[in-house]
Design an enzyme around this catalytic site. Structure first.
Site, PDB file in Angstrom:
ATOM      1  N   ARG A  42    -103.041  70.492  15.951  1.00 44.88           N
ATOM      2  CA  ARG A  42    -104.334  71.070  16.274  1.00 44.88           C
ATOM      3  C   ARG A  42    -104.291  71.588  17.691  1.00 44.88           C
ATOM      4  O   ARG A  42    -104.023  70.829  18.626  1.00 44.88           O
ATOM      5  CB  ARG A  42    -105.384  69.957  16.170  1.00 44.88           C
ATOM      6  CG  ARG A  42    -106.620  70.382  15.456  1.00 44.88           C
ATOM      7  CD  ARG A  42    -107.471  69.204  15.132  1.00 44.88           C
ATOM      8  NE  ARG A  42    -107.969  68.487  16.295  1.00 44.88           N
ATOM      9  CZ  ARG A  42    -109.187  67.990  16.390  1.00 44.88           C
ATOM     10  NH1 ARG A  42    -110.037  68.155  15.406  1.00 44.88           N
ATOM     11  NH2 ARG A  42    -109.565  67.307  17.442  1.00 44.88           N
TER      12      ARG A  42
ATOM     13  N   THR B 156    -108.705  75.242  20.850  1.00 46.42           N
ATOM     14  CA  THR B 156    -109.500  75.813  19.745  1.00 46.42           C
ATOM     15  C   THR B 156    -109.737  74.809  18.608  1.00 46.42           C
ATOM     16  O   THR B 156    -110.604  75.039  17.767  1.00 46.42           O
ATOM     17  CB  THR B 156    -108.770  77.017  19.133  1.00 46.42           C
ATOM     18  OG1 THR B 156    -107.531  76.539  18.559  1.00 46.42           O
ATOM     19  CG2 THR B 156    -108.474  78.085  20.172  1.00 46.42           C
TER      20      THR B 156
ATOM     21  N   ASP C 180    -107.230  59.230  19.085  1.00 45.98           N
ATOM     22  CA  ASP C 180    -106.184  60.151  18.645  1.00 45.98           C
ATOM     23  C   ASP C 180    -105.110  59.356  17.898  1.00 45.98           C
ATOM     24  O   ASP C 180    -104.363  58.578  18.495  1.00 45.98           O
ATOM     25  CB  ASP C 180    -105.576  60.862  19.860  1.00 45.98           C
ATOM     26  CG  ASP C 180    -104.634  61.971  19.445  1.00 45.98           C
ATOM     27  OD1 ASP C 180    -103.662  61.685  18.708  1.00 45.98           O
ATOM     28  OD2 ASP C 180    -104.864  63.128  19.839  1.00 45.98           O
TER      29      ASP C 180
ATOM     30  N   ASP D  18    -101.398  59.771  19.055  1.00 49.55           N
ATOM     31  CA  ASP D  18    -101.117  59.094  20.329  1.00 49.55           C
ATOM     32  C   ASP D  18    -101.058  57.581  20.139  1.00 49.55           C
ATOM     33  O   ASP D  18    -100.241  56.896  20.752  1.00 49.55           O
ATOM     34  CB  ASP D  18    -102.187  59.439  21.367  1.00 49.55           C
ATOM     35  CG  ASP D  18    -101.982  60.828  21.957  1.00 49.55           C
ATOM     36  OD1 ASP D  18    -100.868  61.370  21.819  1.00 49.55           O
ATOM     37  OD2 ASP D  18    -102.938  61.367  22.535  1.00 49.55           O
TER      38      ASP D  18
HETATM   39  C1  PRP Z   1    -104.637  65.180  14.185  1.00 49.01           C
HETATM   40  C2  PRP Z   1    -104.635  64.466  12.855  1.00 49.01           C
HETATM   41  C3  PRP Z   1    -104.793  65.610  11.881  1.00 49.01           C
HETATM   42  C4  PRP Z   1    -105.698  66.550  12.634  1.00 49.01           C
HETATM   43  C5  PRP Z   1    -107.089  66.392  12.099  1.00 49.01           C
HETATM   44  O1  PRP Z   1    -103.408  65.698  14.431  1.00 49.01           O
HETATM   45  O2  PRP Z   1    -103.488  63.702  12.653  1.00 49.01           O
HETATM   46  O3  PRP Z   1    -103.563  66.248  11.565  1.00 49.01           O
HETATM   47  O4  PRP Z   1    -105.644  66.180  14.010  1.00 49.01           O
HETATM   48  O5  PRP Z   1    -107.938  67.311  12.684  1.00 49.01           O
HETATM   49  P1  PRP Z   1    -108.601  68.516  11.879  1.00 49.01           P
HETATM   50  O6  PRP Z   1    -109.136  67.963  10.606  1.00 49.01           O
HETATM   51  O7  PRP Z   1    -109.680  68.980  12.818  1.00 49.01           O
HETATM   52  O8  PRP Z   1    -107.568  69.575  11.673  1.00 49.01           O
HETATM   53  P2  PRP Z   1    -103.019  66.472  15.784  1.00 49.01           P
HETATM   54  O9  PRP Z   1    -103.175  67.936  15.591  1.00 49.01           O
HETATM   55  O10 PRP Z   1    -103.730  65.870  16.946  1.00 49.01           O
HETATM   56  O11 PRP Z   1    -101.475  66.284  15.887  1.00 49.01           O
HETATM   57  P3  PRP Z   1    -100.544  64.995  15.950  1.00 49.01           P
HETATM   58  O12 PRP Z   1    -100.557  64.381  14.582  1.00 49.01           O
HETATM   59  O13 PRP Z   1     -99.226  65.622  16.273  1.00 49.01           O
HETATM   60  O14 PRP Z   1    -101.020  64.065  17.018  1.00 49.01           O
HETATM   61  N1  URA Z   2    -107.392  63.866  15.326  1.00 52.72           N
HETATM   62  C1  URA Z   2    -107.358  62.569  15.674  1.00 52.72           C
HETATM   63  O1  URA Z   2    -106.277  61.984  15.821  1.00 52.72           O
HETATM   64  N2  URA Z   2    -108.530  61.930  15.854  1.00 52.72           N
HETATM   65  C2  URA Z   2    -109.720  62.534  15.703  1.00 52.72           C
HETATM   66  O2  URA Z   2    -110.760  61.884  15.877  1.00 52.72           O
HETATM   67  C3  URA Z   2    -109.728  63.888  15.341  1.00 52.72           C
HETATM   68  C4  URA Z   2    -108.546  64.534  15.143  1.00 52.72           C
END
Ligand code: PRP
Ligand code: URA
Length: 207
Positions: free
Chosen positions: A103, A107, A198, A201
């Site tokens: 994500r 944006t 997150d 993380d």
């Molecule tokens: C997080 C989560 C989803 C996404 C959800 O991933 O694991 O993939 O955000 O958000 P959305 O429904 O608004 O798209 P992130 O993009 O933070 O990446 P990561 O898994 O690499 O930490």
């Molecule tokens: N991605 C995450 O990991 N946590 C949230 O709350 C939203 C998106």
């Protein structure tokens, strides 16, 4: 809103531990694996079965086994990676695909970087990601899977926001959503409230 909330007491108890801000990455990972396994039991309830003739030490009988191709498990990187082991413990011969998406921090729109799936013909898939927030990542992942010919897809997450569920339902009404919790709303940064922060993380110990 079309969503299956799996509110088994053990799942809810473990999820509460995961949400706590003081929970370590090590415990977070272990709990995520345990919850995924428990949810996997529920989500595989409708797998097709077939008869098989076997012999017990006493006599012949007709037993049951799961029919058809091995299930495809598809994590959305990174955070979905933390849910793979719970499902492979349940289904050791499952096939694993991978979808790379993140994500954009400004944006909140998904950016695609990788997609590799096992053969899609006749295979059912479980797409996994702990968080369903705006729904952008899940929708993009399902788009990518369908573009490769995948037809039978379930989406499984840990925490979902109503906004994301509505979007996924709208774009992919054929894809059922399974979650351990349906939370209240998104905040201005598109994080889920109350959520668990997150997920990536917390799993990887970054930030
Ligand atoms: C997080 C989560 C989803 C996404 C959800 O991933 O694991 O993939 O955000 O958000 P959305 O429904 O608004 O798209 P992130 O993009 O933070 O990446 P990561 O898994 O690499 O930490
Ligand atoms: N991605 C995450 O990991 N946590 C949230 O709350 C939203 C998106």
């Amino acid at each position: 809103m079309d969503i299956h909330v799996i509110n088994h007491p053990l799942i809810q108890h473990k999820l509460t531990l995961m949400r706590k801000k003081e929970t370590s990455s090590n415990d977070f990972r272990k709990l995520l694996k345990e919850i995924t396994l428990l949810m996997g039991y529920e989500i595989t309830r409708d797998l097709a079965m077939e008869d098989i003739e076997i012999e017990t030490p006493l006599e012949k009988m007709v037993g049951k086994r799961v029919a058809g191709k091995k299930v495809g498990i598809v994590p959305i990187l990174r955070a979905g990676f933390g849910m793979v082991e719970g499902l492979t413990e349940l289904m050791p011969s499952a096939r694993i695909g991978v979808i790379g998406l993140y994500r954009d921090p400004v944006t909140a729109k998904p950016v695609e970087y990788y997609c590799k799936l096992p053969g899609v013909e006749g295979r059912s898939f479980i797409l996994i990601d702990p968080m369903l927030a705006t729904g952008g990542s899940a929708i993009a992942a399902i788009d990518m899977m369908k573009a490769k010919g995948a037809k039978n897809i379930k989406f499984m997450c840990l925490v979902a926001a109503p906004e994301g569920v509505a979007e996924v339902n709208k774009h992919h009404p054929d894809v059922p959503i399974y979650t351990a919790a349906l939370d209240r709303q998104l905040n201005e940064k598109k994080y889920i409230l109350p959520g668990l922060g997150d997920a990536g993380d917390r799993i990887f110990g970054t930030k």
